[in-house]
Design an enzyme around this catalytic site. Sequence first.
Site, PDB file in Angstrom:
ATOM      1  N   ASP A 110       0.865  -1.184   0.000  1.00  0.00           N
ATOM      2  CA  ASP A 110       0.000   0.000   0.000  1.00  0.00           C
ATOM      3  C   ASP A 110       0.897   1.228   0.000  1.00  0.00           C
ATOM      4  O   ASP A 110       1.868   1.287   0.770  1.00  0.00           O
ATOM      5  CB  ASP A 110      -0.875   0.032   1.246  1.00  0.00           C
TER       6      ASP A 110
ATOM      7  N   HIS B 236       4.385  -7.807  -0.212  1.00  0.00           N
ATOM      8  CA  HIS B 236       3.956  -9.052  -0.827  1.00  0.00           C
ATOM      9  C   HIS B 236       4.638  -9.237  -2.178  1.00  0.00           C
ATOM     10  O   HIS B 236       5.211  -8.298  -2.749  1.00  0.00           O
ATOM     11  CB  HIS B 236       2.433  -9.065  -0.993  1.00  0.00           C
TER      12      HIS B 236
ATOM     13  N   SER C  79       8.180   3.108   4.541  1.00  0.00           N
ATOM     14  CA  SER C  79       9.358   3.560   3.813  1.00  0.00           C
ATOM     15  C   SER C  79       9.076   3.502   2.321  1.00  0.00           C
ATOM     16  O   SER C  79       8.020   3.948   1.878  1.00  0.00           O
ATOM     17  CB  SER C  79      10.575   2.725   4.176  1.00  0.00           C
TER      18      SER C  79
END
Length: 445
Positions: free
Chosen positions: A187, A288, A400
């Site tokens: 995200d 992911h 980050s």
Amino acid sequence: MKFRASQRIPCFTYNGRFSHPHAQRFQFTTFLRKVQATEARASLNRGGSSSNSSSQGNTLLLPGATVATIVMLGLLHARRLYDDQKIEDAREKGILEFQPDVKATFMRLLPLRSISRFWGTLTSVELPMWLRPSVYKGWARAFHSNLEEVALPLEEYASLREFFVRRLKEGTRPIDPDPCCLISPVDGTVLQFGELKEVGAMIEQVKGFSYSVSSLLGASSLLPMNVVDDNTNQDGGQEGSMDDTNQKSWWRVSLASPKVRDPAPARPMKGLFYCVIYLSPGDYHRIHSPADWNVLGRRHFSGRLFPMNERATRTIRNLYVENERVVLEGKWQEGFMAMAAVGATNIGSIELFIEPTLRTNRPWKKLLHPEPPEEQVYEPRSTGVLLKKGDELAAFNMGSTVVLVFQAPILQPSADKSTSAEFSFCIKKGDRVHMGEALGRWHDP
């Protein structure tokens, strides 16, 4: 003629007791007291006007300083709003430029790695059960986190660190089922994306400054590059191989910013793309797999821990190259793929689920010279670790940046005049993306 002494003029007669030193001091002290008393009476006789004006002056001094302070703070705030508006206008026009400042230089003097380790220790402290919901709700309110997506009740997250790397409810992030697409691994906000075409394979940090993919991934990277020969034109060249990359010299020692020094200029092979995604502190922090691929190796760079926000990208040179990062490289159905998880201030800890023993943000062994990266080749060497699209891969302890570098299909005319499919991004700069959403697609011919 007779003289009469005036009663107002004191007549001093000799007295033996005045000749004693103690007596002289007593007389002088008495004289000073009389002078002070006289001045006090004179001040009273002049009236209360001067006293009142002095009192008013003293009472006006504090409000005047307060007003000046408020005005100064107001001007500073107005200047900050003006600068923020300029940045927002520049972002909308796509002309955000690199502007180094004194604050960026000052950041180099701070012990950011030690601060980040302290922050990691602090966030690992177990919180009382009754306090956890309030702390996590306050964090979510400050950084716009969606608590409705959290998989567990807030009371079950023992520390802030556990809350940072929380899982989401099943089905919250559906994976795009299209086999001809590359999904977002995180995200975040899309900062940069595009195709690597120019010599050196440069990625733009901001307008006016870029960094090379080779320096981001490392000198021994599997990055597919074509060596540009001086005797040939730029479109020619000889394809680089793994043996060629091993001939590259190692890090050039520089206290300011390390760079990779190649013996010959190189151009990326056609069909090499990149995408840079920034994770804010309130985002979902797990990383992911963006596709089905084989992770062949890992490279850990023990660098600095500058912040990765927008101001830092505009003011600190080689930000992505200097910061600590973990690079994963491998192959997928379209060729080369690499993912760089770049750390930042308070985010020195990067967990790698496929290698739990990896420890990041450790104390430096060398203070002046950059340490070479730690490399790990996964077994078996030919296949490495197989990951499916959407599999959990790693996690940041806060937020980050993730940089994807990958090969994808491009138009290639064949002998029968047919063309193959071409990869195209389906995102825009500044878009908010969720894990599982498509970054780009192509279609089988």
